[in-house]
Motif scaffolding. Sequence first.
Motif, short mmCIF file in Angstrom:
data_model
loop_
_atom_site.label_atom_id
_atom_site.label_comp_id
_atom_site.label_asym_id
_atom_site.label_seq_id
_atom_site.Cartn_x
_atom_site.Cartn_y
_atom_site.Cartn_z
N ALA A 161 11.29 -0.54 -41.84
CA ALA A 161 10.19 0.35 -42.17
C ALA A 161 8.93 -0.14 -41.46
N THR A 162 8.14 0.81 -41.00
CA THR A 162 6.87 0.48 -40.37
C THR A 162 5.88 0.18 -41.49
N THR A 163 5.32 -1.01 -41.48
CA THR A 163 4.39 -1.41 -42.53
C THR A 163 3.14 -2.02 -41.93
N ALA A 164 2.12 -2.11 -42.75
CA ALA A 164 0.86 -2.75 -42.36
C ALA A 164 0.19 -3.27 -43.63
N THR A 165 -0.55 -4.36 -43.48
CA THR A 165 -1.34 -4.91 -44.57
C THR A 165 -2.81 -4.69 -44.24
N VAL A 166 -3.51 -4.06 -45.16
CA VAL A 166 -4.94 -3.79 -44.98
C VAL A 166 -5.70 -4.55 -46.05
N PHE A 167 -6.67 -5.36 -45.64
CA PHE A 167 -7.40 -6.19 -46.59
C PHE A 167 -8.81 -6.46 -46.09
N PRO A 168 -9.75 -6.85 -46.91
CA PRO A 168 -9.64 -6.84 -48.37
C PRO A 168 -9.66 -5.41 -48.88
N ASN A 169 -9.13 -5.22 -50.03
CA ASN A 169 -9.13 -3.88 -50.64
C ASN A 169 -9.29 -4.04 -52.14
N PRO A 170 -10.45 -3.72 -52.68
CA PRO A 170 -11.58 -3.00 -52.09
C PRO A 170 -12.33 -3.83 -51.05
N PHE A 171 -13.04 -3.11 -50.15
CA PHE A 171 -13.76 -3.75 -49.07
C PHE A 171 -15.25 -3.42 -49.15
N THR A 172 -16.04 -4.14 -48.37
CA THR A 172 -17.48 -3.86 -48.31
C THR A 172 -17.89 -3.49 -46.89
N ASN A 173 -17.95 -4.46 -45.98
CA ASN A 173 -18.47 -4.19 -44.64
C ASN A 173 -17.43 -4.23 -43.53
N SER A 174 -16.19 -4.62 -43.85
CA SER A 174 -15.16 -4.62 -42.81
C SER A 174 -13.77 -4.55 -43.43
N LEU A 175 -12.83 -4.06 -42.62
CA LEU A 175 -11.41 -4.00 -42.99
C LEU A 175 -10.61 -4.71 -41.93
N GLN A 176 -9.61 -5.45 -42.35
CA GLN A 176 -8.72 -6.16 -41.45
C GLN A 176 -7.33 -5.54 -41.58
N ILE A 177 -6.61 -5.37 -40.46
CA ILE A 177 -5.29 -4.78 -40.48
C ILE A 177 -4.32 -5.72 -39.78
N GLU A 178 -3.23 -6.07 -40.48
CA GLU A 178 -2.19 -6.91 -39.90
C GLU A 178 -0.86 -6.17 -39.98
N SER A 179 -0.09 -6.26 -38.89
CA SER A 179 1.21 -5.61 -38.86
C SER A 179 2.05 -6.20 -37.74
N ASN A 180 3.38 -6.13 -37.91
CA ASN A 180 4.27 -6.51 -36.83
C ASN A 180 4.57 -5.32 -35.93
N ASN B 266 -7.65 -3.99 -34.87
CA ASN B 266 -7.25 -4.81 -36.01
C ASN B 266 -8.37 -5.02 -37.01
N GLN B 267 -9.62 -4.86 -36.58
CA GLN B 267 -10.75 -5.05 -37.48
C GLN B 267 -11.70 -3.88 -37.34
N LEU B 268 -12.16 -3.38 -38.49
CA LEU B 268 -13.07 -2.23 -38.49
C LEU B 268 -14.38 -2.61 -39.17
N ASN B 269 -15.47 -2.22 -38.56
CA ASN B 269 -16.78 -2.34 -39.19
C ASN B 269 -16.95 -1.10 -40.07
N THR B 270 -17.07 -1.30 -41.36
CA THR B 270 -17.16 -0.19 -42.31
C THR B 270 -18.51 -0.14 -43.02
N SER B 271 -19.48 -0.82 -42.47
CA SER B 271 -20.79 -0.89 -43.14
C SER B 271 -21.48 0.47 -43.22
N ASN B 272 -21.13 1.41 -42.34
CA ASN B 272 -21.76 2.73 -42.37
C ASN B 272 -21.08 3.72 -43.32
#
Length: 119
Positions: free
Chosen positions: A46-65, A88-94
């Motif tokens: 199965a195609t999977t990904a880990t997104v963290f931290p969740n809940p987030f504030t100013n950024s999201l990190q994504i890890e996957s094989n 792999n990393q998103l600025n979510t401050s906006n």
Amino acid sequence: MHTVCRNFPSNATSRATLSFQGAVVTTHPDVFNYPGCVMSATDFEATTATVFPNPFTNSLQIESNTKFKTMELYDVLGKQIFNQNFENQLNTSNLAQGIYLLRLITEDGEVVVKKVVKE
């Protein structure tokens, strides 16, 4: 569940409906009896990904094989916030506080959807 059919008769006109976890799959009525079809839950990854931290504030990190091509973010009303090349990393401050759906799409069109919450 995964179905692999090899050498299935191309002239088959009869069809049945198979449902798995709410997804409806249309297939030949003899899929369970046809020797070229193998039903398995272990023949694929199965195609999977880990997104963290969740809940987030100013950024999201994504890890996957898995190598993703694009990513999309939607609010709970279905409005698309962005559609861009995968990072792999998103600025979510906006982003405003709330619940969002992050869609990660592979080169093959497989989609992974993650619910994320902005604090």
